[in-house]
Design a protein around this motif. Structure first.
Motif, PDB file in Angstrom:
ATOM      1  N   ARG A   1      21.991  31.651  42.810  1.00  0.00           N
ATOM      2  CA  ARG A   1      23.554  32.355  42.382  1.00  0.00           C
ATOM      3  C   ARG A   1      23.581  33.590  42.021  1.00  0.00           C
ATOM      4  NH1 ARG A   1      23.671  27.002  40.564  1.00  0.00           N
ATOM      5  NH2 ARG A   1      23.510  27.629  38.480  1.00  0.00           N
ATOM      6  N   PRO A   2      24.391  34.577  42.199  1.00  0.00           N
ATOM      7  CA  PRO A   2      24.359  36.033  41.723  1.00  0.00           C
ATOM      8  C   PRO A   2      24.595  36.081  40.485  1.00  0.00           C
ATOM      9  CG  PRO A   2      26.335  35.480  43.132  1.00  0.00           C
ATOM     10  CD  PRO A   2      25.512  34.185  43.100  1.00  0.00           C
ATOM     11  N   ALA A   3      24.329  37.054  39.727  1.00  0.00           N
ATOM     12  CA  ALA A   3      24.815  37.117  38.212  1.00  0.00           C
ATOM     13  C   ALA A   3      26.058  37.931  37.947  1.00  0.00           C
ATOM     14  CB  ALA A   3      23.486  37.762  37.454  1.00  0.00           C
ATOM     15  N   ALA A   4      26.943  37.752  37.008  1.00  0.00           N
ATOM     16  CA  ALA A   4      27.970  38.079  36.898  1.00  0.00           C
ATOM     17  C   ALA A   4      27.795  39.505  36.183  1.00  0.00           C
ATOM     18  CB  ALA A   4      28.931  37.645  35.902  1.00  0.00           C
TER      19      ALA A   4
ATOM     20  N   ALA B   1      33.107  29.557  45.330  1.00  0.00           N
ATOM     21  CA  ALA B   1      32.406  30.059  46.553  1.00  0.00           C
ATOM     22  C   ALA B   1      31.117  29.754  46.902  1.00  0.00           C
ATOM     23  CB  ALA B   1      32.272  31.639  46.403  1.00  0.00           C
ATOM     24  N   VAL B   2      30.967  29.392  48.401  1.00  0.00           N
ATOM     25  CA  VAL B   2      29.754  28.764  48.581  1.00  0.00           C
ATOM     26  C   VAL B   2      29.131  29.932  49.514  1.00  0.00           C
ATOM     27  CG1 VAL B   2      30.492  26.281  48.783  1.00  0.00           C
ATOM     28  CG2 VAL B   2      30.935  27.617  50.552  1.00  0.00           C
ATOM     29  N   PHE B   3      27.855  29.496  50.246  1.00  0.00           N
ATOM     30  CA  PHE B   3      27.248  30.445  50.946  1.00  0.00           C
ATOM     31  C   PHE B   3      26.972  29.991  52.351  1.00  0.00           C
ATOM     32  CE2 PHE B   3      23.154  32.053  52.467  1.00  0.00           C
ATOM     33  CZ  PHE B   3      23.390  33.687  52.933  1.00  0.00           C
ATOM     34  N   MET B   4      26.797  30.797  53.356  1.00  0.00           N
ATOM     35  CA  MET B   4      26.133  30.338  54.747  1.00  0.00           C
ATOM     36  C   MET B   4      25.624  31.288  55.483  1.00  0.00           C
ATOM     37  SD  MET B   4      29.517  28.753  56.433  1.00  0.00           S
ATOM     38  CE  MET B   4      30.904  29.902  56.942  1.00  0.00           C
TER      39      MET B   4
ATOM     40  N   PHE C   1      28.008  28.756  45.328  1.00  0.00           N
ATOM     41  CA  PHE C   1      27.130  30.236  45.252  1.00  0.00           C
ATOM     42  C   PHE C   1      27.733  30.815  44.128  1.00  0.00           C
ATOM     43  CE2 PHE C   1      27.075  34.767  46.666  1.00  0.00           C
ATOM     44  CZ  PHE C   1      25.607  34.996  46.692  1.00  0.00           C
ATOM     45  N   ILE C   2      29.105  30.988  43.655  1.00  0.00           N
ATOM     46  CA  ILE C   2      29.580  31.434  42.690  1.00  0.00           C
ATOM     47  C   ILE C   2      30.312  30.297  41.914  1.00  0.00           C
ATOM     48  CG2 ILE C   2      31.025  33.113  41.437  1.00  0.00           C
ATOM     49  CD1 ILE C   2      30.368  34.890  43.759  1.00  0.00           C
ATOM     50  N   ARG C   3      30.168  29.869  41.003  1.00  0.00           N
ATOM     51  CA  ARG C   3      30.919  28.834  40.136  1.00  0.00           C
ATOM     52  C   ARG C   3      32.195  29.289  39.414  1.00  0.00           C
ATOM     53  NH1 ARG C   3      25.888  25.165  37.462  1.00  0.00           N
ATOM     54  NH2 ARG C   3      25.205  24.402  39.461  1.00  0.00           N
ATOM     55  N   PRO C   4      33.142  28.517  38.817  1.00  0.00           N
ATOM     56  CA  PRO C   4      34.307  28.932  38.038  1.00  0.00           C
ATOM     57  C   PRO C   4      33.469  29.539  36.931  1.00  0.00           C
ATOM     58  CG  PRO C   4      35.028  26.984  39.232  1.00  0.00           C
ATOM     59  CD  PRO C   4      33.382  27.113  39.403  1.00  0.00           C
TER      60      PRO C   4
ATOM     61  N   VAL D   1      41.458  27.151  38.598  1.00  0.00           N
ATOM     62  CA  VAL D   1      42.554  26.990  39.022  1.00  0.00           C
ATOM     63  C   VAL D   1      42.323  27.028  40.635  1.00  0.00           C
ATOM     64  CG1 VAL D   1      43.932  28.077  37.118  1.00  0.00           C
ATOM     65  CG2 VAL D   1      43.240  29.683  39.048  1.00  0.00           C
ATOM     66  N   HIS D   2      43.714  26.723  41.470  1.00  0.00           N
ATOM     67  CA  HIS D   2      43.692  26.890  42.724  1.00  0.00           C
ATOM     68  C   HIS D   2      43.255  28.269  43.081  1.00  0.00           C
ATOM     69  CE1 HIS D   2      47.667  28.478  43.096  1.00  0.00           C
ATOM     70  NE2 HIS D   2      47.808  28.079  41.878  1.00  0.00           N
ATOM     71  N   ARG D   3      42.524  28.524  44.416  1.00  0.00           N
ATOM     72  CA  ARG D   3      42.589  29.823  45.195  1.00  0.00           C
ATOM     73  C   ARG D   3      41.761  30.976  44.488  1.00  0.00           C
ATOM     74  NH1 ARG D   3      46.626  26.495  46.087  1.00  0.00           N
ATOM     75  NH2 ARG D   3      47.364  26.245  48.321  1.00  0.00           N
ATOM     76  N   THR D   4      41.210  30.727  43.048  1.00  0.00           N
ATOM     77  CA  THR D   4      40.512  31.802  42.603  1.00  0.00           C
ATOM     78  C   THR D   4      39.056  31.903  43.255  1.00  0.00           C
ATOM     79  OG1 THR D   4      40.201  32.963  40.658  1.00  0.00           O
ATOM     80  CG2 THR D   4      39.415  30.494  40.611  1.00  0.00           C
ATOM     81  N   THR D   5      38.169  32.874  42.788  1.00  0.00           N
ATOM     82  CA  THR D   5      36.885  33.062  43.046  1.00  0.00           C
ATOM     83  C   THR D   5      36.904  33.366  44.525  1.00  0.00           C
ATOM     84  OG1 THR D   5      36.315  31.589  41.359  1.00  0.00           O
ATOM     85  CG2 THR D   5      34.505  32.380  42.912  1.00  0.00           C
TER      86      THR D   5
END
Length: 492
Positions: free
Chosen positions: A58-61, A313-316, A331-334, A342-346
């Motif tokens: 997972r990437p770092a913020a 977000a996921v990765f492929m 890949f990126i968690r809330p 919330v819906h549709r973020t990230t």
């Protein structure tokens, strides 16, 4: 090829994989990799694993690059694409305000949501991918002024811009946009063009192709020129049995398109992919990576949220564009910020940018629906999406036969202080080659993006690079890893 971050799943997978056998391995067509960079992200190079796995990283913020705090932006602004263009980076995003999405009980003292306004296509740029500016373009009037970074009203704009890398592309059409319009039972795709990425016009009045797939184009739809395939590739959203998914079509001239085919995600759970974020990885353009926004509509973190659902977000990754190695883990968690539950973020934009000598970055919209909405950068080590990983005890991986060019093997790896990587070079049948057996391997440890492997010089010779005598011949690489991660390799 199994792929899991979990050590438990990796162990279970290892028990079911083919073990390393002393007998000769069956022949198969070798991978012609030449001197190109190869990542382990899709597992395609690997024939077998033992006590090893493909581990998602997972990437770092890395902090906000800017807040959506301009009057023409708003609480539901979100990013489309980012790409390198010579000595600068370009980013396009939608400026949008939707007061009806606001969870009013979650507002902080003094926070206000901007009134609804038309959606705008906006522009930002950077010299390093870290510090971004939103230049005044003087194109579109908003509240009596053109002092803003608005490219166009989104409904009339270029869609999702991309830099057209096709050889022979006219200068006046160097930038193109994928502009889609949905309709009942499908949708139409249009193309726009630009000489500078700022001023746009229609390429032709008629759509370049239409789709009858359910809910086609009802999201961010992407087109790019594939250097690897020698054609344009389009990834777009559609619905299948009530689930949002992704389809693909291709064209050599943007006029004649192939049949539209749903993507194959292998044996993974069926989940909503709201967007796709697909792009060729700039260091290895034969490999496409994607960052779908995974939407879980049946979950509601805040009871009083006007719209249900949560996102991450996921990765492929893929080599053929159609069959994807899809990682189920996020890949990126809330994260800890409740405003990202919330819906549709990230939503991760299309594009991976080099932001340092050993660093790459992607960009995601955060705090969707809140007045604090912003664009955040996430960073990884170069090539660092997925690693070939083993802990303790040591594990092994064996590649399929490879045909390379060059005289050195360069590795992107990291180990612990007590960890290591050893390499054995075998012939296509799996027999160790003299001078390259596991016992003769150097003990590799440390942390490097591009380090050469130095085999001992054969006795009685002056050959400083003995690997070059194997160039052009199918070979297998056997990696023995102990508390180590291997991200990519290249022969040079």
């Amino acid at each position: 090829m199994p792929f899991r971050a979990s050590a438990l799943v990796a162990l279970l997978a290892a028990l079911t994989l083919q073990a390393f056998a002393a007998a000769e391995r069956p022949a198969r067509a070798p991978f012609e990799i030449g001197s190109r960079l190869e990542l382990f992200a899709d597992g395609a190079l690997l024939d077998s694993l033992r006590r090893a796995c493909l581990e998602l990283h997972r990437p770092a913020a890395a902090g906000a690059i800017f807040k959506f705090d301009r009057p023409w932006e708003g609480n539901t602004s979100w990013n489309l694409t980012a790409f390198q263009d010579g000595d600068r980076f370009r980013m396009y995003y939608v400026g949008r305000s939707a007061p009806d999405y606001v969870r009013t009980s979650g507002l902080r003292p003094g926070e206000q949501v901007l009134p609804k306004h038309p959606d705008f296509l906006c522009y930002a740029e950077s010299r390093d991918g870290i510090v971004w500016t939103r230049p005044s373009l003087g194109l579109v009037e908003f509240q009596g002024s053109k002092d803003n970074n608005i490219v166009s009203v989104a409904a009339d704009g270029p869609g999702v811009p991309f830099l057209d890398g096709r050889p022979g592309t006219p200068a006046a059409e160097r930038y193109k946009g994928a502009r889609a319009k949905g309709k009942a039972g499908g949708g139409d795709m249009f193309i726009t063009v630009s000489a500078d990425g700022i001023h746009w016009k229609k390429w032709r009045d008629a759509p370049v192709f239409s789709s009858s797939l359910p809910n086609a184009f009802d999201s961010v739809n992407l087109i790019f020129w594939s250097e690897h395939e020698g054609q344009y590739v389009c990834y777009f959203r559609f619905m299948t049995e009530g689930v949002r998914s992704i389809a693909r079509t291709c064209s050599r001239d943007l006029i004649h398109w192939s049949d539209q085919a749903p993507l194959d995600f292998g044996d993974t759970p069926v989940e909503h992919f709201y967007t796709n974020g697909a792009t060729p990885y700039f260091r290895a353009p034969h490999l496409y990576v994607a960052f779908p926004k995974r939407f879980s509509p049946w979950r509601k973190y805040h009871d009083d949220m006007p719209s249900p659902g949560v996102s991450d977000a996921v990765f492929m990754a893929t080599r053929d564009g159609l069959h994807w190695t899809r990682y189920v883990e996020a890949f990126i968690r809330p994260g800890r910020d409740e405003r990202n539950w919330v819906h549709r973020t990230t939503h991760v934009s299309s594009g991976v940018l080099p932001t340092g000598p050993d660093e790459i970055s992607v960009y995601a919209s955060r705090n969707y629906t809140y007045p604090s909405a912003y664009m955040e950068r996430f960073k990884l080590r170069t090539d660092g999406f997925v690693s070939l990983h083993a802990g303790h005890p040591e594990g092994e991986a064996l590649t399929h036969p490879l045909v390379f060019r060059g005289e050195n093997l360069l590795l992107n790896y990291e180990t612990s202080a007590g960890g290591s990587i050893r390499i054995e070079v075998q012939d296509a049948a799996g027999r160790p080659l003299p001078g390259f057996t596991l016992e003769e391997s150097p003990m590799i440890f440390g942390d490097s993006i591009d380090a050469p492997v130095r085999w001992p010089r054969p006795a009685g010779t002056t050959d400083r690079d003995p690997l070059r005598r194997l160039a052009g011949t199918p070979v297998r690489l056997r990696f023995v890893l102990h508390d180590a991660d291997l991200y990519s390799l290249r022969f040079k």
